[in-house]
Design a protein around this motif. Structure first.
Motif, PDB file in Angstrom:
ATOM      1  N   TYR A 186       1.806   7.339   3.218  1.00  0.00           N
ATOM      2  CA  TYR A 186       1.109   8.615   3.351  1.00  0.00           C
ATOM      3  C   TYR A 186       1.778   9.441   4.436  1.00  0.00           C
ATOM      4  O   TYR A 186       2.063   8.934   5.529  1.00  0.00           O
ATOM      5  CB  TYR A 186      -0.352   8.387   3.700  1.00  0.00           C
ATOM      6  CG  TYR A 186      -1.004   9.575   4.365  1.00  0.00           C
ATOM      7  CD1 TYR A 186      -1.302  10.716   3.617  1.00  0.00           C
ATOM      8  CD2 TYR A 186      -1.298   9.563   5.730  1.00  0.00           C
ATOM      9  CE1 TYR A 186      -1.879  11.815   4.223  1.00  0.00           C
ATOM     10  CE2 TYR A 186      -1.884  10.661   6.339  1.00  0.00           C
ATOM     11  CZ  TYR A 186      -2.161  11.787   5.583  1.00  0.00           C
ATOM     12  OH  TYR A 186      -2.729  12.879   6.179  1.00  0.00           O
ATOM     13  N   ARG A 227      -8.191   7.433   2.456  1.00  0.00           N
ATOM     14  CA  ARG A 227      -8.584   6.074   2.805  1.00  0.00           C
ATOM     15  C   ARG A 227      -7.880   5.097   1.878  1.00  0.00           C
ATOM     16  O   ARG A 227      -7.296   5.493   0.852  1.00  0.00           O
ATOM     17  CB  ARG A 227     -10.099   5.896   2.691  1.00  0.00           C
ATOM     18  CG  ARG A 227     -10.639   6.008   1.286  1.00  0.00           C
ATOM     19  CD  ARG A 227     -12.149   5.809   1.253  1.00  0.00           C
ATOM     20  NE  ARG A 227     -12.678   5.790  -0.102  1.00  0.00           N
ATOM     21  CZ  ARG A 227     -13.006   6.872  -0.788  1.00  0.00           C
ATOM     22  NH1 ARG A 227     -12.867   8.079  -0.232  1.00  0.00           N
ATOM     23  NH2 ARG A 227     -13.476   6.769  -2.021  1.00  0.00           N
ATOM     24  N   THR A 228      -7.946   3.841   2.232  1.00  0.00           N
ATOM     25  CA  THR A 228      -7.402   2.793   1.363  1.00  0.00           C
ATOM     26  C   THR A 228      -8.553   2.073   0.682  1.00  0.00           C
ATOM     27  O   THR A 228      -9.642   1.912   1.247  1.00  0.00           O
ATOM     28  CB  THR A 228      -6.574   1.777   2.153  1.00  0.00           C
ATOM     29  OG1 THR A 228      -7.380   1.200   3.187  1.00  0.00           O
ATOM     30  CG2 THR A 228      -5.341   2.430   2.759  1.00  0.00           C
ATOM     31  N   ASN A 236      -5.332  -2.398  -2.133  1.00  0.00           N
ATOM     32  CA  ASN A 236      -3.926  -2.038  -1.946  1.00  0.00           C
ATOM     33  C   ASN A 236      -3.633  -0.605  -2.399  1.00  0.00           C
ATOM     34  O   ASN A 236      -2.464  -0.203  -2.482  1.00  0.00           O
ATOM     35  CB  ASN A 236      -3.026  -2.994  -2.734  1.00  0.00           C
ATOM     36  CG  ASN A 236      -3.106  -4.408  -2.209  1.00  0.00           C
ATOM     37  OD1 ASN A 236      -3.239  -4.616  -0.998  1.00  0.00           O
ATOM     38  ND2 ASN A 236      -3.026  -5.388  -3.106  1.00  0.00           N
ATOM     39  N   ASN A 237      -4.672   0.147  -2.695  1.00  0.00           N
ATOM     40  CA  ASN A 237      -4.492   1.491  -3.223  1.00  0.00           C
ATOM     41  C   ASN A 237      -4.802   2.536  -2.163  1.00  0.00           C
ATOM     42  O   ASN A 237      -5.596   2.290  -1.234  1.00  0.00           O
ATOM     43  CB  ASN A 237      -5.407   1.715  -4.429  1.00  0.00           C
ATOM     44  CG  ASN A 237      -5.275   0.606  -5.456  1.00  0.00           C
ATOM     45  OD1 ASN A 237      -4.172   0.116  -5.703  1.00  0.00           O
ATOM     46  ND2 ASN A 237      -6.397   0.211  -6.047  1.00  0.00           N
ATOM     47  N   LEU A 238      -4.223   3.711  -2.336  1.00  0.00           N
ATOM     48  CA  LEU A 238      -4.453   4.810  -1.411  1.00  0.00           C
ATOM     49  C   LEU A 238      -5.259   5.877  -2.139  1.00  0.00           C
ATOM     50  O   LEU A 238      -4.902   6.290  -3.250  1.00  0.00           O
ATOM     51  CB  LEU A 238      -3.122   5.390  -0.931  1.00  0.00           C
ATOM     52  CG  LEU A 238      -3.170   6.389   0.222  1.00  0.00           C
ATOM     53  CD1 LEU A 238      -3.777   5.758   1.477  1.00  0.00           C
ATOM     54  CD2 LEU A 238      -1.759   6.899   0.524  1.00  0.00           C
ATOM     55  N   THR A 260      -6.215   8.449  -6.831  1.00  0.00           N
ATOM     56  CA  THR A 260      -5.890   7.087  -6.412  1.00  0.00           C
ATOM     57  C   THR A 260      -4.437   6.797  -6.781  1.00  0.00           C
ATOM     58  O   THR A 260      -4.061   6.923  -7.946  1.00  0.00           O
ATOM     59  CB  THR A 260      -6.801   6.050  -7.102  1.00  0.00           C
ATOM     60  OG1 THR A 260      -8.169   6.354  -6.798  1.00  0.00           O
ATOM     61  CG2 THR A 260      -6.461   4.641  -6.638  1.00  0.00           C
ATOM     62  N   ILE A 289       0.837  -1.194   0.000  1.00  0.00           N
ATOM     63  CA  ILE A 289       0.000   0.000   0.000  1.00  0.00           C
ATOM     64  C   ILE A 289       0.877   1.252   0.000  1.00  0.00           C
ATOM     65  O   ILE A 289       1.847   1.342   0.760  1.00  0.00           O
ATOM     66  CB  ILE A 289      -0.937   0.007   1.225  1.00  0.00           C
ATOM     67  CG1 ILE A 289      -1.874  -1.210   1.187  1.00  0.00           C
ATOM     68  CG2 ILE A 289      -1.732   1.295   1.311  1.00  0.00           C
ATOM     69  CD1 ILE A 289      -2.728  -1.365   2.409  1.00  0.00           C
TER      70      ILE A 289
END
Length: 948
Positions: A682, A741-742, A745-747, A765, A679
């Protein structure tokens, strides 16, 4: 043109013999002695190539016709040339012929005046110089050419005009030698039904009657007219194909003493008529045989065709109502001015034919013979024009020039209309001369006027010229209706005008202004290409015939095969609806083919060819509709693009159409990298949220969610500050919050807004691969708008080298010029071209580009890759530079340097605002339904900041 060629080898000595004193064109010249009285290289004897315009050879002054009198060129050119004529010409009539000289021309042979000074630049004139020649010995030709005429009407008609004004002997000079008794002229009227008339002019007989005597039967179905004097010989004629096959029976007529005109008539069967679509040509041999042994033969090429102007109906050629798809054309080349050659004539006509044109207007003077010869042989309707730019020749001079024009050009089947002047340059006293001198009685028009049941007004608005006005009673065909300037006009607005013209029964089409840029290579300015600011005509083509975007737009709009709009969906059955917009040609004479292609993605330079095949040509008559069936392979849906090509009966491409099989979201899904399980990281600081993955860091504003900066291990990208709306702005008070948010596996970083906001959602994204996705939902600021989309800044334009992209290209588009592009993968180098101004590089690098799929911007730093997953998005690539005077041709561009648009502006012409040029020139309009999110505009983009 009266062509003098041998007929029988045993009379070769009695044929017209031609001796060129000059060269034959800009590609073949002969040096003469020369003295210029003013300006550059003046006051000394030197040499100059003939034919040429002396300004282009480094003499005198450059003058554009709209210059003030105080700076006009009043220079004179003095020419000398020594030549020898054969001693065998002693018993012949010898004439010196000038095909064009600018403008007052005085001629001397061995110190003796050849005749009155000729006035008028663009016309063939001749003198009988037999008495002054030294046969078998050297002779001296002296010519004085005055750039400005002593006749005010000549200057006003052709010198004080909106085009370049040159001086010099710019067309060939030659001698013609005839028997004393000879054929001095030949005019032919050959109708599409095979009816043939020939008016044979005779010189060398004693004065007497002129073709008004008795009529006698001569040959099968043939009538000849002659005088009543004693018979002194006969006239024989035979029509041939161009392969020397005789057509019909020979024609015969007695030749009587005193005859100056003999008329022949015949009715021929099974001839093939001339049209631009099938330019069938014939030739006729006319023989004069005298009882005193005189023999003289003339060959003339011609075509069988009938021209009719039917009041309140239309213009008919061979019984078919036609519409002109035409362009105005100057005789011009940057390095030689008005001096041309046949290869350039072929080039220009081929380019017009390639644009699916069927007509050309001579602007604003008669052209070289070789240009009309090419129009005859390749097939173009021609409007031949007497010069008169806003002012007319006086009756005395004008009468001579009308005769010179018609005598030279009368037998060209391509000429279907005569023009008496241009835009007010009409001498009404000259109108009857066209009727008297033209055996074919072609229609006569006054360009820019209502005259003889035709309305040819210039630069009329769409809603007047092709709407309300076409509800009148006259046959309407504006001889100039879209005035090109820079990238405006020509193709812009043409679709709107043409559809109205095509469907209106009183429209006979129209003519664009004009073919090519008229820029002079200035030898006094280190080769600068000078268009006299915005004065020099700005064309569809560059000065060296470079193809601009409008070239391809015209090619599509004027395609004689029209394919109805069709979406390629899984239900596509391979059938396309077509309309035959030819006037004479059935589509079964055309060839159709198809091919499929795949695309790879950023980094590729072209599509990957797939299967191809031919399609059976349907038999669709002119004006009718039918179906074209493509036999595609079963796996056709696995490809990305479908192409269909149509070729005319001569193998020339009519057009190649393209359709997307795979839409942008499908192509994007195959290109983006969403792989990885780690992920993205951040972090945040006082001003920014920072998302990081695979070496890429993206910085976003905590207040607005806009992209602030992107960096990777190689440095900072100059791409940031977006998405900013192209029209309207977001009130910071409308922003509700930014949330992180996630998703798997993406932010995800998402910004939400109040309902009243123009923006209804911005979502970023970041994938583990480092790819970044943007989804934005937004509304236009009002119902009507010029721009719609989102912008980013790119602060390192100076580092850009070029671009590879998938979309419709390679040329840019405007809202009112969407035609002429092809879906595919394109690449081009960076340039800052101002269309039509100076040294241009095409296609232009900057502007709006339609049907955007993806791009890779190549730079001296890191490449930038953007993939679009939304349909109908335009790529805006930087902002083109504007010329000094833009008139209606400077459409708006949004802020920033790179944009992704869903609404772009139209472009106008030099004389018309875009909103006056038809529906596509109006602003965009979008109704937001109370800003309901489901009706918002959506753009989805993917960014690769890896620098690879």
């Amino acid at each position: 043109m009266l062509a003098m060629l041998p007929v029988f080898t045993d009379v070769m000595a009695q044929e017209t013999q031609t001796l060129y004193l000059s060269g034959t064109g800009s590609d073949h010249t002969v040096n003469w002695q020369f003295y210029c009285t003013e300006g550059r290289q003046s006051g000394k004897w030197t040499t100059i190539p003939v034919p040429s315009n002396w300004e282009l050879q480094g003499f005198g002054k450059y003058n554009y016709g709209l210059d003030k009198d105080s700076v006009r060129g009043h220079e004179k050119g003095l020419y000398k040339y020594s030549f020898t004529v054969p001693a065998t010409w002693r018993d012949r009539t010898v004439e010196i012929v000038f095909d064009g000289s600018m403008t007052d021309t005085e001629v001397k042979i061995n110190g003796k005046s050849a005749g009155a000074v000729h006035q008028g630049s663009f016309y063939r004139f001749r003198y009988d110089i037999s008495p002054w020649l030294h046969y078998g010995k050297k002779n001296l030709l002296e010519v004085t050419v005055s750039k400005e005429s002593a006749n005010r009407s000549v200057n006003m008609a052709e010198r004080h005009c909106d085009f370049w004004i040159f001086g010099g002997i710019f067309r060939p000079v030659y001698l013609e030698a005839f028997p004393r008794r000879h054929i001095s002229g030949l005019a032919i009227d050959a109708k599409a039904n095979g009816q043939l008339q020939a008016a044979v002019h005779i010189a060398g007989l004693n004065p007497g009657r002129s073709g008004k005597g008795t009529t006698t039967e001569s040959g099968k179905g043939t009538i000849a007219e002659s005088g009543k004097g004693a018979t002194v010989g006969q006239i024989d004629a035979q029509v041939y194909t161009l392969k020397n096959e005789p057509v019909g029976q020979p024609l015969h007529a007695s030749l009587n003493e005193g005859d100056s005109l003999v008329r022949l008539q015949a009715s021929l069967s099974a001839i093939l008529p001339w049209t631009p679509e099938s330019p069938n040509l014939y030739k006729i041999a006319v023989n004069l045989t005298g009882q005193d042994g005189t023999k003289h033969t003339v060959w003339q090429r011609f075509g069988f065709r009938t021209v009719e102007l039917r009041e309140r109906d239309g213009i008919y050629v061979n019984g078919t109502k036609i519409k002109f798809k035409g362009v105005c054309r100057h005789s011009f080349w940057p390095t030689s001015g008005r001096t041309m050659n046949k290869d350039l004539s072929i080039l220009d006509v081929q380019l017009m034919k390639d644009m699916n044109m069927n007509a050309v207007r001579m602007s604003h003077y008669p052209p070289d013979d070789h240009f009309l010869d090419v129009c005859d042989s390749l097939g173009l309707f021609v409007l031949d024009e007497l010069t008169g730019w806003h002012h007319a020749y006086d009756t005395e001079v004008g009468s001579k020039l009308v005769k010179e024009m018609i005598v030279k050009d009368v037998n060209h089947p391509s000429i279907v209309i005569w023009d008496n002047g241009n835009e007010g340059g009409f001498n009404f006293d000259l109108d009857p001369l066209f009727d008297q001198l033209d055996l074919q009685q072609r229609p006569l028009i006054h360009p820019w006027a209502v005259f003889r049941h035709t309305d040819t007004q210039h630069y009329i608005n769409y809603d007047y010229g092709n709407g309300t006005h076409l509800h009148g009673h006259e046959i309407t065909f504006p001889t100039e209706f879209l005035h090109g300037l820079y990238d405006g006009g020509h193709g812009a607005g043409l679709h709107d005008y043409w559809e109205q013209m095509w469907h209106d029964p009183l429209s006979a089409g129209g003519f664009l202004w004009d073919l090519s840029d008229e820029g002079v290579v200035r030898t006094d300015r280190k080769g600068e290409l000078d268009t006299d600011g915005d004065h020099g005509p700005d064309g569809i083509l560059g000065p060296y015939r470079e193809k601009e975007g409008s070239y391809y737009a015209i090619k599509e709009v004027w395609s004689p095969i029209a394919i109805a709009r069709r979406e390629i969906t899984p239900a596509f059955d391979g059938k396309l609806s077509i309309e035959n917009r030819y006037f004479y040609t059935n589509t079964d004479r055309c060839q159709f083919s198809w091919r499929l292609a795949r695309t790879v993605g950023p980094g590729s330079k072209a599509t990957i060819p797939g299967p191809l095949g031919n399609a059976s040509s349907p038999a669709v008559a002119p004006g009718q509709q039918g179906t074209l069936s493509l036999d595609l392979p079963q796996d056709w849906q696995s490809y990305d693009i479908l192409y269909v090509t149509a070729k005319d009966p001569f193998g020339r491409e009519i057009y190649t159409w393209s359709w997307p099989i795979s839409r942008p979201d499908v192509v994007a899904a195959k290109m983006i990298d969403t792989s990885g399980t780690k992920i993205p990281a951040y972090t945040e600081n006082d001003t920014s949220y920072v998302l990081a993955a695979n070496g890429v860091k993206a910085f976003f504003s905590r207040k607005t969610g806009l992209l602030q900066k992107v960096e990777n291990p190689n440095g900072i990208f100059p791409f940031a500050n977006g998405p900013v709306l192209s029209a309207g702005s977001i009130n910071p008070a409308d922003i509700q919050q930014c949330t992180l948010r996630t998703e798997g596996n993406n932010l995800v970083l998402e910004t939400t807004y109040n309902k009243q906001s123009l923006c209804q959602g911005l979502k970023w994204t970041m994938y583990p691969s480092g790819w970044l996705k943007m989804d934005v939902h937004y509304f236009p600021p009002e119902y009507e708008y010029a721009l719609l989309g989102v912008n980013f800044s790119y602060t390192a334009e100076e580092q850009v080298k070029g671009i590879d992209w998938m979309g419709s290209g390679p040329y840019r588009v405007w809202k009112n010029r969407m035609e002429g592009t092809t879906l595919g993968v394109w690449n081009k180098a960076y340039n800052n071209t101002i269309t039509g101004q100076g040294a241009c590089i095409y296609p232009e690098f900057k502007g709006y580009f339609s049907n955007f799929y993806w791009m890779r911007l190549e730079t001296n730093g890191q490449p930038l890759t953007v993939v679009c997953a939304s349909e109908d998005v335009f790529l805006r690539l930087f902002t083109p530079a504007n010329p000094a005077k833009v008139y209606n041709t400077a459409p708006p561009f949004p802020s920033g340097e790179i944009s992704f648009m869903q609404g772009i502006p139209p472009i106008g012409t030099k004389s018309q605002k875009p909103e006056k040029m038809g529906p596509s020139g109006e602003k965009n309009m979008y109704y937001d339904y109370g800003k309901s999110k489901e009706y918002a505009k959506v753009i989805t983009l993917y960014f690769d900041f890896s620098g690879k």
